[in-house]
Design a protein around this motif. Structure first.
Motif, PDB file in Angstrom:
ATOM      1  N   UNK A  69      35.787  33.433  34.073  1.00  0.00           N
ATOM      2  CA  UNK A  69      34.335  33.257  34.035  1.00  0.00           C
ATOM      3  C   UNK A  69      33.562  34.528  34.408  1.00  0.00           C
ATOM      4  N   UNK A  72      34.381  39.402  38.599  1.00  0.00           N
ATOM      5  CA  UNK A  72      34.756  39.233  40.005  1.00  0.00           C
ATOM      6  C   UNK A  72      36.014  38.383  40.129  1.00  0.00           C
ATOM      7  N   UNK A  73      36.072  37.282  39.411  1.00  0.00           N
ATOM      8  CA  UNK A  73      37.254  36.420  39.471  1.00  0.00           C
ATOM      9  C   UNK A  73      38.448  37.149  38.861  1.00  0.00           C
ATOM     10  N   UNK A  76      39.692  39.517  41.450  1.00  0.00           N
ATOM     11  CA  UNK A  76      40.360  38.785  42.529  1.00  0.00           C
ATOM     12  C   UNK A  76      41.771  38.372  42.138  1.00  0.00           C
ATOM     13  N   UNK A  77      41.916  37.816  40.936  1.00  0.00           N
ATOM     14  CA  UNK A  77      43.244  37.345  40.520  1.00  0.00           C
ATOM     15  C   UNK A  77      44.234  38.496  40.477  1.00  0.00           C
ATOM     16  N   UNK A  97      33.071  48.660  43.447  1.00  0.00           N
ATOM     17  CA  UNK A  97      32.116  47.581  43.694  1.00  0.00           C
ATOM     18  C   UNK A  97      32.688  46.653  44.771  1.00  0.00           C
ATOM     19  N   UNK A  98      31.834  45.861  45.409  1.00  0.00           N
ATOM     20  CA  UNK A  98      32.314  44.884  46.395  1.00  0.00           C
ATOM     21  C   UNK A  98      33.310  43.878  45.808  1.00  0.00           C
ATOM     22  N   UNK A  99      33.276  43.690  44.486  1.00  0.00           N
ATOM     23  CA  UNK A  99      34.245  42.784  43.863  1.00  0.00           C
ATOM     24  C   UNK A  99      35.663  43.322  44.015  1.00  0.00           C
ATOM     25  N   UNK A 101      36.240  46.003  46.731  1.00  0.00           N
ATOM     26  CA  UNK A 101      36.430  46.413  48.134  1.00  0.00           C
ATOM     27  C   UNK A 101      36.449  45.232  49.102  1.00  0.00           C
ATOM     28  N   UNK A 102      35.678  44.180  48.796  1.00  0.00           N
ATOM     29  CA  UNK A 102      35.724  43.025  49.696  1.00  0.00           C
ATOM     30  C   UNK A 102      37.062  42.294  49.595  1.00  0.00           C
ATOM     31  N   UNK A 103      37.646  42.265  48.430  1.00  0.00           N
ATOM     32  CA  UNK A 103      38.979  41.644  48.287  1.00  0.00           C
ATOM     33  C   UNK A 103      39.974  42.442  49.125  1.00  0.00           C
TER      34      UNK A 103
END
Lengths: 381, 381
Positions: A69, A72-73, A76-77, A97-99, A101-103
Motif C-alpha cells: 500500500x 513505508x510498508x 519496513x518489510x 527518510x524516517x521510513x 531511519x525509524x525502522x
C-alpha cells in the motif's frame, strides 16, 4: 493555490489517471486474485500487466514486482525481514527518510544491528575511497541508499555504491520514492537487490499503491501475515513470490490508477518528463535566487538533482514561512520533511527548511503566483 | 455478470462513492497531514470528519480511530503488538480468517504464544459455560472473535464473549470486516478493546482504506515505523494516537471514498441496509433450496447470519463448480475462502465450499441470472 509540494505527492495527476481509476473501479470492482470469475480475472490481468510495465520501466524483466500500500510498508518489510534474517552491519546514506531511519532505530535500540552512514563529501558526492575504507573496517551486510533526497533533491550514484557493496557481499536497497519513473535507472543490474517505488510520487499514480522490485534470490522472512487467496490451507505464508509479501486485498482502484500513470509515462517519454522537471527546477532556482532574503541550501554542487529545492528565509522560521506562503496561496512543505538526519547532515537541523518541489505539471501560472508571493514577502518583511 | 461475491468486496459501490472519490482526488489531491497549506488542510479535515463518522457509526466517541490500508494490516499490528507486549494465552473463535490465524501461527511456531479455540456448539452458539471453564483452566490474555464468519456468515455474540473475557482481564479484538456498517454494534462498550473494519466490504467504500478503533488505554508497541508528518525529529514513533500506528502517506482518495460511503450508510439507514441484505439472503436461500443437488452448509441454526451462504454441490468439487458458475456469468467464491480453520470446524475441509454473498445492491436481475444458471447445471449435471 499554486502547488509546490510535489515531493509529498505529485499533483495534479495526468487526466487519464483520474479517468481510468474511476472507469475501471466502476466496471471491474471485483476482488483481484480472490475469485475465479470474469471480473476478478480482468482485475487479475490489470495487476499482471501493471507488474510487467514496472519491470519494463525499471529495466528489470527477471526481478519480481511486489505491491504494497505504501513505500513505508515496503521499506519496513524489506528492512525488518533482512534484520530477522541476520543483517547486522547496516550502512545508510545521510539522506534517509524516517521510513528507513525509524525502522533501523527500533532495532538499534535492541542492539540487534549497528547503523553507519556512508561518507558523503561537502560536494555532496559519495566518497568512494572512504566508503571502501568503511567497508574494509566493518563489512556491510546491508546497504540502503535513498536515490534522491526528499529534502534536498540531491541524487545518489546508486550504481557505484551498490557495485562496491556487492564486492563485500552486502544486500542493497534503493529507496526510489522520489525517482522511479523520473530517473532512467537500470534496476535490472545484479547489484540491485531491492528497489522501492511510491506510486503517488514520481510515478504520477494515486495514493494507496506502492511496492518494490526484488531479486528473487534475495528472499527474506515475511513480516506481515494473512490471506493471499492462494494456498489457503497452509498456515504459513506461501513461499512463492509475490504472494509471500502480499497479504490482504490489493487496492485495485489504486492499481488501475498506477497502470494508467505508467502508460502515460511511456507515452510521454520518461526522458521528456525528466527534462521538463529539470526546466521547472531551473526556473524555480532562477526565481528564488532573485530575492536576497532567500538562501537555497545545498543545491549548487556539481551533482544531479530532482525537482526539489530547500531554502531558508532571513529572519523567519521555516514554520512561520509556511504560514505566510499558505496565506499567499503557495503550497510548500516546511520543517524536517520526515528526514531529520538529512537536515543534521546539511546543518539545517532542528528548524528545517522551506521545501519547494516541482513536477512535470508545474505551470507558468504557478511560477507567476510564486513570484507574486515572494514580492509580497519582500515588501512586508 | 451477476455478482455474488460481496463478502470479498461489495460491488457495486453507491454511486456517490465513485463520484466523491474522483471529485475529491481531482480537487484536493494534496498530501494529508504532511503540509500546512489550504489543500492539505482540507484533506486533513476530510480525514478528521471520516474518523468522527466512524466513531458515530460504531457508537464509540471516546475510542481512537486508526486508519490502515487493509484489515489484514490492522489485524497484524494489533496482534503482533499485543504479543510483543506479552500476550501469551490467546483464544480465538473457530471462524477466524487467515489474517488472524496466519499471524498467530507464526508466533505459535516460535512457542511465544499458545492458541486455543473458544467452544462453539453444533447449534453454532458460543458455549458460555464451557468457555468460562476454558478461561478458568487457562486465563486468557487476548480474545479474538470474528464478528461474522466470512465463509458461513454466522454472527458471534461479541458482547457476551467479551464481557466474560474482561472478567478474566483479557484484551479483546473484534474482527468486524464482515459487519462494520451492517450490524449495529456498540463498540463503545468498555469490553471492546479493538474492533477492525474493512472499508471495502460492508462499509461500501473503496479498496485501500481500512483500520481499527481502539480503547486508548489498550496501547501496544508499534510494529511498523516511518514518517508521521509529526515529531519528525524523534527517531521513535510518536506515542500519540493515531500517529503511533499510522506511518506513511494515507490513501486520501480512499478516505474520500470511505467518507462518501459512510455518509450513504447514514442517509440510507444502517437498519434499512441490514433488512435489505437479510431479504436478499432469504431470497438466496429460497433459490438454493429449490435444487436437490445443492446442500447449504451451516445456515439453518437459530443464530443471526449476514448475507453469506456456503454450499456444496453433489458430485462436483467446489473448484469445478466455480468454473461452471463463471461460464454461466455468476461470480462466486469457491474453496477455503482464506479461512481453513472455519472449514475444519464445519467439516468442509480441505475441499471447501461454494460461497454466495449478497449485498444491499443485489438485484432481481442477479437472482434471475442465478436461477437460470442453476437450471442449466441441473439439466446438464
Amino acid at each position: 493555490m499554486a502547488y509546490f509540494d510535489n515531493a509529498a505527492t505529485t499533483y495534479p495527476k495526468p487526466e487519464c489517471v483520474y479517468q481510468y481509476m474511476d472507469k475501471f473501479y466502476r466496471e471491474c470492482g471485483g476482488n483481484a486474485g480472490r475469485g475465479n470469475y470474469e471480473q476478478a480475472k480482468s482485475a487479475g490481468e490489470l495487476i499482471a500487466n501493471t507488474r510487467s510495465m514496472i519491470q519494463d520501466l525499471l529495466h528489470c524483466p527477471t526481478k519480481q514486482v511486489v505491491f504494497e500500500p505504501t513505500a513505508t510498508i515496503a521499506l519496513n518489510l524489506i528492512i525488518q525481514g533482512n534484520i530477522e534474517r541476520g543483517a547486522h552491519n547496516i550502512y545508510v546514506s545521510p539522506f534517509e527518510h524516517n521510513a528507513v531511519t525509524r525502522v533501523l532505530h527500533h532495532f538499534e535500540k535492541q542492539e540487534k544491528i549497528v547503523v553507519r552512514q556512508l561518507t558523503v563529501g561537502e560536494n555532496l558526492r559519495y566518497d568512494m575511497e572512504r566508503i571502501r575504507y568503511q567497508f574494509e573496517e566493518e563489512k556491510p551486510d546491508f546497504v540502503i541508499v535513498s536515490h534522491a533526497s526528499n529534502s534536498f533533491g540531491v541524487v545518489a550514484l546508486l550504481e557505484d555504491i551498490f557495485a562496491l557493496a556487492k564486492k563485500y557481499g552486502a544486500r542493497t536497497l534503493a529507496d526510489m520514492s522520489q525517482t522511479a519513473g523520473l530517473i532512467d535507472t537500470n534496476v535490472g543490474l545484479e547489484t540491485f537487490d531491492y528497489a522501492v517505488f511510491a506510486g503517488h510520487k514520481t510515478l504520477y499514480g494515486p495514493t494507496g499503491i506502492s511496492g518494490f522490485v526484488m531479486n528473487p534470490e534475495a528472499d527474506f522472512p515475511a513480516v506481515l501475515f494473512g490471506g493471499t487467496g492462494f494456498e489457503s490451507a497452509n498456515q504459513d505464508m506461501p513461499e512463492s513470490l509475490p504472494q509471500k509479501y502480499e497479504a490482504g486485498t490489493l487496492n485495485i482502484a489504486g492499481v488501475a490508477g498506477l497502470y494508467a500513470a505508467i502508460k502515460w509515462i511511456n507515452e510521454t517519454g520518461l526522458g521528456i518528463i525528466w527534462e521538463k522537471e529539470q526546466e521547472h527546477r531551473a526556473k524555480l532556482m532562477e526565481i528564488l535566487s532573485g530575492y536576497d532574503f532567500i538562501h537555497v541550501v545545498g543545491a549548487d554542487k556539481d551533482v544531479p538533482y530532482v525537482g526539489i529545492v530547500s531554502c531558508l528565509i532571513d529572519g523567519i522560521s521555516s514554520d512561520s514561512a509556511g504560514n505566510i506562503f499558505d496565506e499567499q496561496g503557495i503550497s510548500v512543505r516546511t520543517g524536517l520533511e520526515c528526514a531529520p538526519l538529512a537536515h543534521q547532515f546539511m546543518n539545517t537541523y532542528p528548524a528545517g527548511t522551506i521545501r519547494f518541489s516541482v513536477s512535470y505539471f508545474t505551470s507558468d501560472k504557478d511560477f507567476k503566483e510564486l513570484r507574486r508571493a515572494l514580492d509580497y514577502i519582500e515588501d512586508n518583511l
